[in-house]
Scaffold this motif. Structure first.
Motif, PDB file in Angstrom:
ATOM      1  N   ASN A   4      74.923  88.884   8.851  1.00  0.00           N
ATOM      2  CA  ASN A   4      73.689  89.586   8.489  1.00  0.00           C
ATOM      3  C   ASN A   4      73.958  90.695   7.486  1.00  0.00           C
ATOM      4  O   ASN A   4      73.190  90.904   6.571  1.00  0.00           O
ATOM      5  CB  ASN A   4      73.025  90.178   9.731  1.00  0.00           C
ATOM      6  N   TYR A  39      69.853  83.840  13.730  1.00  0.00           N
ATOM      7  CA  TYR A  39      69.279  84.810  12.802  1.00  0.00           C
ATOM      8  C   TYR A  39      67.803  85.021  13.101  1.00  0.00           C
ATOM      9  O   TYR A  39      67.120  84.151  13.628  1.00  0.00           O
ATOM     10  CB  TYR A  39      69.422  84.319  11.356  1.00  0.00           C
ATOM     11  N   THR A  43      64.993  86.991   8.466  1.00  0.00           N
ATOM     12  CA  THR A  43      66.176  86.638   7.696  1.00  0.00           C
ATOM     13  C   THR A  43      66.073  85.224   7.156  1.00  0.00           C
ATOM     14  O   THR A  43      66.371  84.973   5.986  1.00  0.00           O
ATOM     15  CB  THR A  43      67.438  86.771   8.569  1.00  0.00           C
TER      16      THR A  43
END
Length: 61
Positions: A4, A39, A43
């Protein structure tokens, strides 16, 4: 695998500002778009959004 941290570091500042001004995360939650693991939806949405425009850029070269 992309983490991330690395992913968000690669976003142009204009894209970051646009997503925050438009409250994309809020609208995704309000539309009940969720994931169970991995995620976040925001995202994944950003990644797909950027891939669409990168593909269009490659077409015009």
């Amino acid at each position: 695998m992309i983490t991330n941290k690395d992913y968000f570091a690669q976003l142009p500042k204009e894209i970051k500002q646009g997503f925050s001004e438009l409250n994309i995360g809020y609208h995704l939650r309000k539309a009940n778009i969720t994931k169970l693991s991995g995620y976040s939806c925001l995202t994944v949405f950003k990644l797909i959004f950027l891939l669409v425009f990168q593909y269009k850029i490659f077409l015009f070269r």
